[in-house]
Design a protein around this motif. Structure first.
Motif, PDB file in Angstrom:
ATOM      1  N   THR A 151     -13.992  -2.643  -9.487  1.00  0.00           N
ATOM      2  CA  THR A 151     -13.882  -4.216 -10.204  1.00  0.00           C
ATOM      3  C   THR A 151     -12.451  -4.557 -10.197  1.00  0.00           C
ATOM      4  O   THR A 151     -11.348  -4.069 -10.191  1.00  0.00           O
ATOM      5  N   ASP A 152     -12.678  -6.164 -10.390  1.00  0.00           N
ATOM      6  CA  ASP A 152     -10.968  -6.707 -10.363  1.00  0.00           C
ATOM      7  C   ASP A 152     -10.440  -6.017 -11.634  1.00  0.00           C
ATOM      8  O   ASP A 152      -9.098  -6.080 -11.347  1.00  0.00           O
ATOM      9  N   ARG A 153     -10.902  -5.763 -12.621  1.00  0.00           N
ATOM     10  CA  ARG A 153     -10.274  -5.178 -13.968  1.00  0.00           C
ATOM     11  C   ARG A 153      -9.620  -3.907 -13.459  1.00  0.00           C
ATOM     12  O   ARG A 153      -8.593  -3.543 -13.803  1.00  0.00           O
ATOM     13  N   VAL A 175      -6.591  -4.410 -11.011  1.00  0.00           N
ATOM     14  CA  VAL A 175      -5.430  -4.735 -11.816  1.00  0.00           C
ATOM     15  C   VAL A 175      -4.978  -3.767 -12.570  1.00  0.00           C
ATOM     16  O   VAL A 175      -3.525  -3.429 -12.639  1.00  0.00           O
TER      17      VAL A 175
END
Length: 406
Positions: A219-221, A224
């Motif tokens: 996921t993007d989270r 990051v």
């Protein structure tokens, strides 16, 4: 089984009935128990004729007739009809023929047939030959539980990014088995709990950026948070394991080469270095380093182990650590264990960026670690490392602890 629809009909005569009953508790119950059959013809579902012939020959004459093509069906038959001696011969045959290119296939079968000793040998083979094992065709055919059992291991001998690439191949094959479109969302779904067992923090930032970050599986989270883990100090918490995989089993050990701690060791961009050799083969997984004399502080650090004669870097990590201002040491770990061979000269390096720290004095030229369980001794011999040294020596300086497995 080769064909789950296979049916074997056996015409049972008195002598055959006697041999089967004597050699198999299942057949004994079938012929002589309270629900015994009186028919001269019995059906043996899910048994291959060649496997039953091997069982019958074994019961008649103790002759073992198995080969690579029949061993699994014979093992199934021996288990089903409770002939433990033939079962043991099958397992022994599999052990002798265990190789990296069939380890995953045999591991799946060992788990299916509840053969823990064979499963353990398969896992040990995968530990020692991880790259060859995951490149074999059988790897993508394993079930999810087997994949999880392997990914949980601390002892796999492979870079984490290569393990991730292999797991992606498995996920693609699983999508096809489930008749799902091979897209990132479905690959993540197929992986399930296995995804959390990939140790992304063990990768370099370059490996992560070029592969997992662009795979669409995370996921993007997650992407990051992992980039922040690679680039900032103090490092934020991530949902993935950051414990190094070690290619040996056993208890973690450490030695400390100083007898006293003093204040104020400065850093100007050069490395603290110390040369060492050992008397036996070990795997170094990290160093213990001194921290700040000015209270809680974060340090950036590059650690390395260099083969002294060839100047080859065998292991390194660009990372950081937080200290609390005490004179304790603080663990800084390599991404992978570094193999150290006996009587070879190595150089341990640590390049710190941060305020003045504590340092060790009254250093020992020889430090011996004795295993409390086996009594075996690991002897470290230290000497000064010339060139680009921040001042560390045998007598005083940084790199007080070496953390290792034997």
């Amino acid at each position: 089984m080769e064909s789950s629809q296979a049916r074997l009909f056996l015409f049972v005569f008195s002598y055959v009935r006697f041999v089967l009953a004597v050699g198999s508790a299942v057949f004994d119950a079938m012929f002589n128990g309270g629900m015994a059959t009186t028919s001269t013809e019995i059906e043996l579902p899910d048994v291959e004729p060649a496997a039953f012939l091997a069982l019958l020959k074994f019961l008649y004459s103790d002759e073992v007739q198995i080969g690579p093509e029949t061993v699994m069906t014979t093992l199934y038959t021996a288990k089903k009809y409770a002939v433990p001696a033939l079962e043991a011969h099958c397992v022994e045959f599999l052990k002798k023929n265990l190789r990296a290119d069939n380890a995953f296939m045999l591991l799946t079968q060992a788990r299916l047939f509840d053969e823990p000793q064979l499963a353990s040998l398969c896992l040990e083979n995968i530990d020692k030959n991880t790259s060859d094992a995951i490149n074999a065709e059988g790897f993508t055919d394993i079930d999810l539980d087997t994949l999880v059992a392997v990914l949980e291991r601390d002892s796999l001998g492979i870079r984490e990014v290569r393990l991730f690439n292999a797991v992606v191949r498995w996920a693609e094959a699983e999508c096809q088995r489930q008749q799902l479109q091979v897209i990132p969302e479905n690959k993540r779904k197929a992986l399930g709990k296995a995804l959390s067992l990939i140790r992304f923090p063990l990768m370099t930032i370059e490996e992560f950026a070029a592969g997992p970050a662009q795979s669409g599986i995370l996921t993007d989270r997650e992407v990051v948070s992992l980039f922040l883990h690679f680039t900032v100090n103090p490092k934020p918490r991530v949902e993935f394991i950051d414990r190094p995989r070690c290619c040996l089993r056993g208890k973690e050990c450490s030695i400390n080469r100083f007898q006293q701690v003093e204040s104020r060791w400065g850093y100007s961009g050069t490395s603290d270095r110390i040369r060492f050799s050992v008397n036996k083969r070990i795997f170094i997984v990290g160093f213990g380093l001194y921290g700040s004399i000015h209270g809680p502080t974060d340090y950036q650090v590059n650690i390395q182990i260099i083969h002294t004669d060839s100047n080859t870097v065998l292991g390194q990590n660009d990372t950081g650590f937080s200290c609390d201002g005490s004179s304790n040491t603080f663990r800084v770990m390599f991404k992978e264990p570094v193999e150290i061979l006996p009587t070879v000269s190595y150089t341990a390096c640590a390049t710190l960026k941060g305020p003045d720290s504590h340092y060790g004095t009254k250093g020992l030229r020889k430090v011996v670690h004795e295993s409390p369980t086996t009594g075996t001794k690991t002897c470290f011999t230290f000497c000064y490392a010339a060139g680009n040294n921040n001042g560390t020596s045998v007598e005083d300086g940084q790199i007080p602890e070496i953390i290792f497995y034997t």
